[in-house]
Design an enzyme around this catalytic site. Structure first.
Site, mmCIF file in Angstrom:
data_model
loop_
_atom_site.group_PDB
_atom_site.id
_atom_site.type_symbol
_atom_site.label_atom_id
_atom_site.label_comp_id
_atom_site.label_asym_id
_atom_site.label_seq_id
_atom_site.Cartn_x
_atom_site.Cartn_y
_atom_site.Cartn_z
ATOM 1 N N SER A 16 89.522 37.435 30.014
ATOM 2 C CA SER A 16 89.961 36.037 30.080
ATOM 3 C C SER A 16 91.097 35.694 29.120
ATOM 4 O O SER A 16 92.036 34.991 29.510
ATOM 5 C CB SER A 16 88.772 35.100 29.858
ATOM 6 O OG SER A 16 87.890 35.157 30.959
ATOM 7 N N LYS A 57 76.049 29.839 33.256
ATOM 8 C CA LYS A 57 76.630 28.994 34.292
ATOM 9 C C LYS A 57 75.646 27.933 34.801
ATOM 10 O O LYS A 57 76.047 26.816 35.139
ATOM 11 C CB LYS A 57 77.126 29.841 35.460
ATOM 12 C CG LYS A 57 78.330 30.720 35.120
ATOM 13 C CD LYS A 57 78.817 31.494 36.324
ATOM 14 C CE LYS A 57 79.997 32.373 35.972
ATOM 15 N NZ LYS A 57 80.517 33.123 37.141
ATOM 16 N N ASN A 78 81.346 26.792 35.873
ATOM 17 C CA ASN A 78 82.043 27.838 35.120
ATOM 18 C C ASN A 78 83.295 27.313 34.429
ATOM 19 O O ASN A 78 83.984 28.071 33.750
ATOM 20 C CB ASN A 78 82.389 29.028 36.020
ATOM 21 C CG ASN A 78 83.620 28.794 36.871
ATOM 22 O OD1 ASN A 78 83.888 27.659 37.274
ATOM 23 N ND2 ASN A 78 84.366 29.844 37.157
ATOM 24 N N GLY A 117 72.357 39.603 45.611
ATOM 25 C CA GLY A 117 72.256 38.928 44.332
ATOM 26 C C GLY A 117 72.046 37.443 44.514
ATOM 27 O O GLY A 117 72.435 36.858 45.536
ATOM 28 N N GLY A 120 74.869 33.123 39.719
ATOM 29 C CA GLY A 120 75.953 32.163 39.866
ATOM 30 C C GLY A 120 77.046 32.623 40.799
ATOM 31 O O GLY A 120 77.578 31.836 41.589
ATOM 32 N N TYR A 192 85.132 44.166 39.203
ATOM 33 C CA TYR A 192 86.524 44.628 39.150
ATOM 34 C C TYR A 192 86.719 45.775 38.164
ATOM 35 O O TYR A 192 87.816 46.304 38.028
ATOM 36 C CB TYR A 192 87.479 43.479 38.799
ATOM 37 C CG TYR A 192 87.103 42.706 37.557
ATOM 38 C CD1 TYR A 192 87.527 43.117 36.300
ATOM 39 C CD2 TYR A 192 86.316 41.566 37.645
ATOM 40 C CE1 TYR A 192 87.181 42.418 35.159
ATOM 41 C CE2 TYR A 192 85.952 40.848 36.515
ATOM 42 C CZ TYR A 192 86.383 41.279 35.277
ATOM 43 O OH TYR A 192 86.026 40.601 34.145
#
Length: 407
Positions: A16, A57, A78, A117, A120, A192
């Site tokens: 981030s 979240k 988020n 899953g 969030g 990723y």
């Protein structure tokens, strides 16, 4: 400057800060906060805008004064910003997942989607899929639709993984067997790192359209940055930043005959680009206290290949490196997935009469021509592209591949 950042529990590997440095001129910090301190942190005046990640979240949702439509639908937040003292919460993952679907080219409209899953990311993916005309079914460990009755959903056409199964450092793990979904026409994985999870590699083998979660990560960050900065960021920035990050995260993997110059080429690429250089033969020696040549003489080639595979797994799980492999790495089929998951594999070709044989027991025991003949098809099968080292300016071509200009 106003303070912005990422709220989570463990954030040392977060992308981030780099992402937001590419999107705006505001400061961006990592806020690692214990669960019991989340509410007090949210209500403090230490920040102006936050991204929120695992596992908070849903926790943050209950502290928000005003919710976006996406946040309200998913029950997850988020992104949080202060607006005249009011806490506004959004779920930019929904936008990010829509962007990922569009980027992948997969048509999800009127398709049944299995979403693996229930966290969030799953909520965001389901909201996005519904808005795009898909019919998502959530698969969880304990819900009515679970991994024990997956056969009830063999007709699913879209597979979406929102679990951490297969994420670094647990590369190679699979949450499902893609063979159980014969009607599948698209696979999306929000992971990723690695670039290609085992699930995505399975899809590739079947020629099924697929995409990892990097584009989603960049797109949701773009939408968050718009909320932070209070201005619109052109959509083209998502593609630009995605391409730059993808190139920087991708390994450059060199395969080729023993003595062809892989180590030399890797060192030069590393020097010119600043990438970390890994030589699997050198790493093997560090881990096993003897060179590959010594190990082969002592224990034989089959035993060496198994030990070498452990080293290849370790090297292949890294990101952004230049990896020079041993000449016979292609003779062990499982090495392909380990190297392919994060890298572009380049076959360095060189004429047998120009190869060095010193300290290489396999090439001494056979003629180089015979060894090349045995391995030529294997190099070709592993490689994404080829560079001829006997030609002038081969380094120019290598650097063009590294930069993404040529593949």
């Amino acid at each position: 400057m106003s303070s912005f950042g990422l709220l989570g529990e463990k954030l040392s590997h977060s992308y981030s800060p780099k992402l937001h440095s590419m999107l705006g001129d505001y400061s961006y910090d990592l806020f690692e906060v214990e669960k019991n301190d989340v509410e007090s942190f949210i209500r403090s005046g230490k920040w102006e805008g936050l991204n929120v990640t695992i596992p908070y979240k849903k926790t943050v949702f209950s502290f928000i004064d005003e919710l976006s439509e996406d946040a309200g639908e998913t029950g997850c937040v988020n992104t949080v910003v202060r607006r005249n003292g009011v806490l506004y919460g959004d779920n930019t993952d929904v936008y990010g997942f829509k962007s990922l679907v569009a980027f992948s080219g997969i048509d999800v409209a009127n398709k049944k989607a299995v979403v693996l899953g229930s966290g969030g990311a799953s909520a965001a993916a389901c909201a996005a899929l519904r808005s795009m005309g898909s019919v998502p079914v959530v698969i969880s460990r304990h819900g009515p639709d679970n991994y024990m009755n997956l056969s009830a959903h063999r007709d699913a056409q879209i597979i979406v993984n929102t679990t951490p199964v297969g994420m670094f450092p647990y590369n190679g793990q699979r949450v499902i067997d893609l063979n159980d979904f014969p009607d599948c026409i698209g696979v999306l994985d929000v992971i990723y790192n690695p670039r290609m999870t085992a699930l995505l590699i399975d899809a590739e083998k079947k020629n099924i359209p697929r995409a990892n979660g990097l584009y989603m990560l960049v797109a949701q960050a773009k939408r968050s940055a718009e909320l932070f900065a209070g201005k619109v960021i052109p959509d083209r920035e998502v593609g630009r930043i995605y391409a730059e990050l993808d190139r920087s995260m991708r390994n450059i993997v060199l395969v080729g005959m023993p003595g062809c110059g892989k180590t030399t080429a890797a060192s030069e690429i590393g020097r010119l680009t600043g990438r970390k250089v890994i030589d699997t033969d050198s790493l093997f020696e560090v881990r096993n206290k003897m060179t590959p040549a010594q190990y082969i003489v002592a224990y034989g080639e089959p035993a060496f290949r198994l030990k070498e595979h452990e080293i290849v797994i370790e090297a292949g799980s890294m990101s952004g490196a230049v990896i020079a492999t041993g000449g016979g790495v292609v003779t062990f089929e499982k090495n392909y997935e380990a190297l392919h998951q994060n890298g572009i594999i380049i076959w360095l070709q060189r004429s047998p009469d120009k190869l060095c044989t010193q300290g290489r027991p396999l090439s001494v025991s056979k003629s180089l021509e015979d060894l090349y003949s045995e391995r030529e098809d294997l190099y070709r099968k592993f490689a994404d592209c080829t560079v001829d080292l006997d030609r002038e300016n081969y380094m120019v071509k290598l650097l063009r591949i590294v930069s993404g200009v040529e593949e």
